[in-house]
Design a protein around this motif. Sequence first.
Motif, mmCIF file in Angstrom:
data_model
loop_
_atom_site.group_PDB
_atom_site.id
_atom_site.type_symbol
_atom_site.label_atom_id
_atom_site.label_comp_id
_atom_site.label_asym_id
_atom_site.label_seq_id
_atom_site.Cartn_x
_atom_site.Cartn_y
_atom_site.Cartn_z
ATOM 1 N N PRO A 154 42.209 18.188 31.594
ATOM 2 C CA PRO A 154 41.877 19.614 31.640
ATOM 3 C C PRO A 154 42.481 20.282 32.872
ATOM 4 C CG PRO A 154 39.979 18.277 32.248
ATOM 5 C CD PRO A 154 41.035 17.325 31.746
ATOM 6 N N ARG A 155 42.946 21.493 32.682
ATOM 7 C CA ARG A 155 43.545 22.238 33.780
ATOM 8 C C ARG A 155 42.712 23.487 34.025
ATOM 9 N NH1 ARG A 155 49.389 24.757 32.906
ATOM 10 N NH2 ARG A 155 48.155 26.062 31.530
ATOM 11 N N GLY A 156 42.198 23.636 35.249
ATOM 12 C CA GLY A 156 41.373 24.779 35.568
ATOM 13 C C GLY A 156 42.190 26.062 35.606
ATOM 14 N N ARG A 157 41.574 27.169 35.189
ATOM 15 C CA ARG A 157 42.233 28.472 35.210
ATOM 16 C C ARG A 157 41.242 29.509 35.715
ATOM 17 N NH1 ARG A 157 43.086 30.795 30.738
ATOM 18 N NH2 ARG A 157 41.655 29.536 29.491
ATOM 19 N N VAL A 158 41.734 30.422 36.536
ATOM 20 C CA VAL A 158 40.889 31.536 36.934
ATOM 21 C C VAL A 158 41.010 32.630 35.883
ATOM 22 C CG1 VAL A 158 41.004 31.086 39.402
ATOM 23 C CG2 VAL A 158 42.760 32.509 38.346
ATOM 24 N N PRO A 159 39.975 33.449 35.721
ATOM 25 C CA PRO A 159 40.043 34.509 34.721
ATOM 26 C C PRO A 159 41.061 35.582 35.095
ATOM 27 C CG PRO A 159 37.772 34.064 35.408
ATOM 28 C CD PRO A 159 38.666 33.371 36.374
ATOM 29 N N VAL A 160 41.475 36.371 34.110
ATOM 30 C CA VAL A 160 42.340 37.519 34.363
ATOM 31 C C VAL A 160 41.548 38.541 35.173
ATOM 32 C CG1 VAL A 160 43.547 39.455 33.282
ATOM 33 C CG2 VAL A 160 43.746 37.169 32.316
ATOM 34 N N LEU A 161 42.178 39.097 36.203
ATOM 35 C CA LEU A 161 41.504 40.018 37.114
ATOM 36 C C LEU A 161 42.305 41.303 37.219
ATOM 37 C CD1 LEU A 161 39.162 40.335 39.180
ATOM 38 C CD2 LEU A 161 40.730 39.426 40.909
ATOM 39 N N LEU A 162 41.618 42.450 37.086
ATOM 40 C CA LEU A 162 42.245 43.757 37.245
ATOM 41 C C LEU A 162 41.743 44.407 38.525
ATOM 42 C CD1 LEU A 162 42.138 45.361 33.668
ATOM 43 C CD2 LEU A 162 43.998 44.084 34.735
ATOM 44 N N PHE A 163 42.668 44.936 39.314
ATOM 45 C CA PHE A 163 42.339 45.718 40.502
ATOM 46 C C PHE A 163 42.421 47.187 40.103
ATOM 47 C CE2 PHE A 163 44.107 47.968 44.304
ATOM 48 C CZ PHE A 163 42.949 47.935 45.062
ATOM 49 N N VAL A 164 41.296 47.889 40.204
ATOM 50 C CA VAL A 164 41.222 49.283 39.764
ATOM 51 C C VAL A 164 41.033 50.167 40.989
ATOM 52 C CG1 VAL A 164 40.008 50.961 38.328
ATOM 53 C CG2 VAL A 164 40.224 48.576 37.565
ATOM 54 N N TRP A 165 41.990 51.049 41.209
ATOM 55 C CA TRP A 165 41.923 51.993 42.317
ATOM 56 C C TRP A 165 42.250 53.379 41.764
ATOM 57 C CZ3 TRP A 165 39.931 51.342 47.003
ATOM 58 C CH2 TRP A 165 40.200 52.286 48.002
ATOM 59 N N GLY A 166 41.280 53.939 41.054
ATOM 60 C CA GLY A 166 41.479 55.228 40.413
ATOM 61 C C GLY A 166 42.266 55.080 39.119
ATOM 62 N N PRO A 167 42.420 56.188 38.378
ATOM 63 C CA PRO A 167 43.106 56.125 37.083
ATOM 64 C C PRO A 167 44.595 55.850 37.191
ATOM 65 C CG PRO A 167 42.614 58.396 37.677
ATOM 66 C CD PRO A 167 41.922 57.541 38.689
ATOM 67 N N GLY A 168 45.171 56.029 38.370
ATOM 68 C CA GLY A 168 46.613 55.837 38.508
ATOM 69 C C GLY A 168 47.029 54.462 38.958
ATOM 70 N N ARG A 169 46.058 53.576 39.199
ATOM 71 C CA ARG A 169 46.417 52.247 39.699
ATOM 72 C C ARG A 169 45.451 51.229 39.125
ATOM 73 N NH1 ARG A 169 46.957 52.285 45.942
ATOM 74 N NH2 ARG A 169 48.408 53.940 45.399
ATOM 75 N N ILE A 170 45.848 50.632 38.012
ATOM 76 C CA ILE A 170 45.067 49.579 37.359
ATOM 77 C C ILE A 170 46.027 48.410 37.154
ATOM 78 C CG2 ILE A 170 43.631 48.968 35.385
ATOM 79 C CD1 ILE A 170 43.193 51.957 34.926
ATOM 80 N N LEU A 171 45.855 47.367 37.949
ATOM 81 C CA LEU A 171 46.869 46.314 38.004
ATOM 82 C C LEU A 171 46.246 44.926 37.846
ATOM 83 C CD1 LEU A 171 48.851 47.743 41.033
ATOM 84 C CD2 LEU A 171 49.784 47.461 38.732
ATOM 85 N N PRO A 172 46.921 44.037 37.112
ATOM 86 C CA PRO A 172 46.484 42.637 37.069
ATOM 87 C C PRO A 172 46.859 41.946 38.375
ATOM 88 C CG PRO A 172 48.496 42.921 35.799
ATOM 89 C CD PRO A 172 48.093 44.285 36.247
#
Length: 252
Positions: A154-172
């Motif tokens: 088994p290989r561990g994986r971290v979940p997908v994470l989004l950084f949200v800084w207002g409507p103009g900056r939503i980034l994985p």
Amino acid sequence: MANNGFSRSPLLLKGALIEFSERFIGPLPNIIIFQYNPASMSRSLEVYNPFQTEEVTDEEGQVQSVNYSISADAQPHDPPESFSLELELDATDDLEIGDPIAVATGVADRIAALEMLLYPQEESLLGELLGAISVSIGGGGASASTSAAAEPVPRGRVPVLLFVWGPGRILPVRLTSFNVDEQAHSPILYPTQAKVSLGVQVLTLNELNAYQDSMSKDLAIAAYKFTRKQKQVLAASNVANTVQSILGMLPF
């Protein structure tokens, strides 16, 4: 969103980290809203150097410098982008109103939610169910030793994470640094005030495409493309605003 008490004041958007964990059936968002927006945030983009060289030794033992760039205008990928910010956590207001979680653990629950972003997620409930069904169907067809040898590590994986800084900056993003400074504690030594320093690296399309196919991967790719498109629109707006100035500066 939070209102600061003045009826004519605009609503204040708060930054957040959104984790899409697949511990259950499908990706469920775990939204970690910043208690206070950081006063400042550092951002950097790594510049690709088309003139980079490397010394290699040829068959005759001669050391030569090799330029790996195709041309001076080469840009093989989107520039890697990273952020660093500090989050202030304070349980004072919640303690004043007698919030039971704050009374019991201070801000330890918020710190734990951030820390869990670094841990590999467990096998999803759906995955465990399918695995149990597979074992039941395949029952006695193979010996225990054969099954153990065939089972992948088994290989561990971290979940997908989004950084949200207002409507103009939503980034994985992927967390690259994490530091906690606990500044005050309750009588049973849970932190009641803390500063969490975070470093995050934006995941590009090339990196996201290497992820296992899932709904959360599709959401991350859509967020990246959405934010990049907004950046292109803003850049185009700047060009429109400066055309007249540029024409006045050119000597030809």
